[in-house]
Design an enzyme around this catalytic site. Structure first.
Site, mmCIF file in Angstrom:
data_model
loop_
_atom_site.group_PDB
_atom_site.id
_atom_site.type_symbol
_atom_site.label_atom_id
_atom_site.label_comp_id
_atom_site.label_asym_id
_atom_site.label_seq_id
_atom_site.Cartn_x
_atom_site.Cartn_y
_atom_site.Cartn_z
ATOM 1 N N GLU A 21 28.217 -33.545 52.446
ATOM 2 C CA GLU A 21 26.723 -32.649 52.681
ATOM 3 C C GLU A 21 26.319 -33.083 54.049
ATOM 4 O O GLU A 21 25.123 -33.166 54.001
ATOM 5 C CB GLU A 21 26.003 -33.305 51.303
ATOM 6 C CG GLU A 21 26.808 -32.887 50.195
ATOM 7 C CD GLU A 21 25.887 -33.219 48.982
ATOM 8 O OE1 GLU A 21 26.147 -32.595 47.802
ATOM 9 O OE2 GLU A 21 24.809 -33.853 49.182
ATOM 10 N N GLU B 25 31.912 -31.214 44.328
ATOM 11 C CA GLU B 25 31.069 -31.722 43.148
ATOM 12 C C GLU B 25 30.005 -30.360 42.766
ATOM 13 O O GLU B 25 30.085 -29.372 43.202
ATOM 14 C CB GLU B 25 29.866 -32.412 43.921
ATOM 15 C CG GLU B 25 30.264 -33.704 44.668
ATOM 16 C CD GLU B 25 29.057 -34.468 45.205
ATOM 17 O OE1 GLU B 25 27.918 -34.273 44.893
ATOM 18 O OE2 GLU B 25 29.147 -35.030 46.150
#
Length: 417
Positions: free
Chosen positions: A211, A315
């Site tokens: 991220e 995820e």
């Protein structure tokens, strides 16, 4: 943004051959008599590593090829995964065995996060999962080197809009500093786990600096400048693992977040450092950014598949239904209907006492028994000559530094300017 199509065309001989065929057809060449590769060239292409790490173990190469081929299947084409909270038997029981008790199925993939409290004794649960046919994915949730006293919780920044420090201070060739020492220590701990798993024959799907296009982590995008040197730090991790530690049991996963702050490929390290592109996404309907009108100027799915790499949900989970009411079937429904290139989903364990794990979501039995879903008993990437409960143990420099290369030797990638 990196022009991925050009890189794919340069790196993949199949794409080049297809382009040449199309060109020949347009020019009126009699294609039936054309030979694009001689016998020696063909043999070289067939044996050439497909992994980012040219020295990757045969098992790592075979596993990546398996992921590349999954979208061509009619069934058994999406790997199931579940993150556990820490690398411990208790966490494995809570998230994995509870899922088995409810569904009769183990997830194919188990995910872990390397934290400061990890010890080598903990990793036996991962080795056991691997030897029983499962897969392992791993990320590092590192302490902020500029705020080490706060531990792993300092990975999140208090003010995402505040100016972030220059990540190049942490690189192997940078001047010594307290911040660099903190980071290198965390990197060594991650390397220790990769090494131990490699000695047991396991391949690790590693997601460093996940991220990074978001602003919420210390390694993430600086919103004042709209940039970060996360690309350089990712490459530094790559060189530390593959060259300094000489560990080659890794598939390298670039894992951007949803493009709230920056496009998914903002800090893509380059195709030579990446095996798979697996974004994170939390949404009740499992739509990625770009699907709903007016939600984002980017199209995350279109961007990630443009790399030509195997893709998956690094995820995933719900965004608001965090009480166990989320319909877990949404995952495979969305993949079937909207994102057919996805090769795996990896559900997070939760946060702030929220229910996110598969074992406590609704209709998880139907998800784990869907014809498209691969559970641990259905993982079939291993070469036919290797039993499903074991793998060839890497030897020599494939798992540890050779005598001529000290463990702390500095091998450096080119730094972005």
């Amino acid at each position: 943004m990196v022009r991925m199509a050009e890189e794919i065309g340069r790196r993949r001989f199949i794409g080049a051959a297809a382009g040449a065929i199309a060109l020949g057809a347009a020019g009126g060449i009699a294609l039936a008599n054309q030979q694009w590769f001689g016998p020696e060239e063909t043999a070289e292409q067939e044996t050439k590593p497909i992994t980012a790490d040219p020295a990757a173990t045969p098992d790592a190469q075979a596993l990546l090829k398996w992921f590349r081929d999954l979208p061509t299947r009619d069934s058994q084409r999406v790997v199931s995964g579940q993150q556990i909270d820490d690398i411990s038997a208790a966490s494995f029981d809570h998230f994995i065995e509870a899922l088995v008790k409810r569904t009769g199925k183990y997830p194919a993939m188990v995910g872990v996060m390397v934290r400061d409290a990890w010890t080598r004794a903990d990793s036996k649960i991962l080795i056991d999962h691997w030897k029983r046919g499962g897969l392992i994915t791993m990320d590092i949730h590192p302490t902020n080197p500029w705020n080490p006293s706060s531990g792993a919780n300092s990975a999140w920044v208090k003010d995402p809009k505040a100016t972030k420090p220059d990540l190049r201070m942490l690189l192997a060739t940078s001047d010594s500093s307290p911040q660099r020492n903190v980071w290198r220590g965390q990197l060594e701990k991650m390397g220790d786990l990769v090494e131990e798993l490699g000695q047991a024959g396991a391949v690790v799907m590693l997601r460093p600096l996940h991220e990074g296009n978001g602003s919420w982590f210390w390694w993430g995008q600086d919103m004042s400048t709209r940039r970060t040197f996360a690309r350089d730090l990712y490459r530094d991790v790559y060189y530390y693992i593959t060259q300094t530690r000489r560990l080659h049991n890794v598939l390298w996963v670039y894992s951007p977040g949803a493009s709230w702050d920056g496009p998914a490929l903002s800090y893509y390290p380059g195709p030579e450092y990446v095996d798979m592109v697996c974004p994170t996404r939390y949404d009740d309907d499992m739509y990625m950014l770009g699907e709903r009108k007016g939600e984002s100027p980017n199209n995350d799915y279109k961007d990630i598949i443009s790399t030509g790499k195997p893709v998956g949900f690094g995820e995933c989970g719900p965004s608001t239904k965090l009480d166990g009411s989320w319909d877990a079937r949404t995952i495979i429904k969305r993949i079937k209907e909207t994102y057919p290139a996805m090769t795996y989903f990896h559900c997070w364990h939760g946060w702030e006492n929220k229910v996110m794990e598969l074992a406590r979501d609704k209709y998880v039995e139907e998800l784990m028994n869907d014809p498209w879903v691969i559970t641990r008993d259905k993982v079939d990437w291993r070469p036919k000559t290797v039993p499903a409960t074991s793998t060839t143990r890497p030897t020599g420099p494939t798992t540890s530094p050779g005598p001529s290369t000290p463990r702390n030797a500095v091998i450096r990638p080119q730094v972005t300017r």
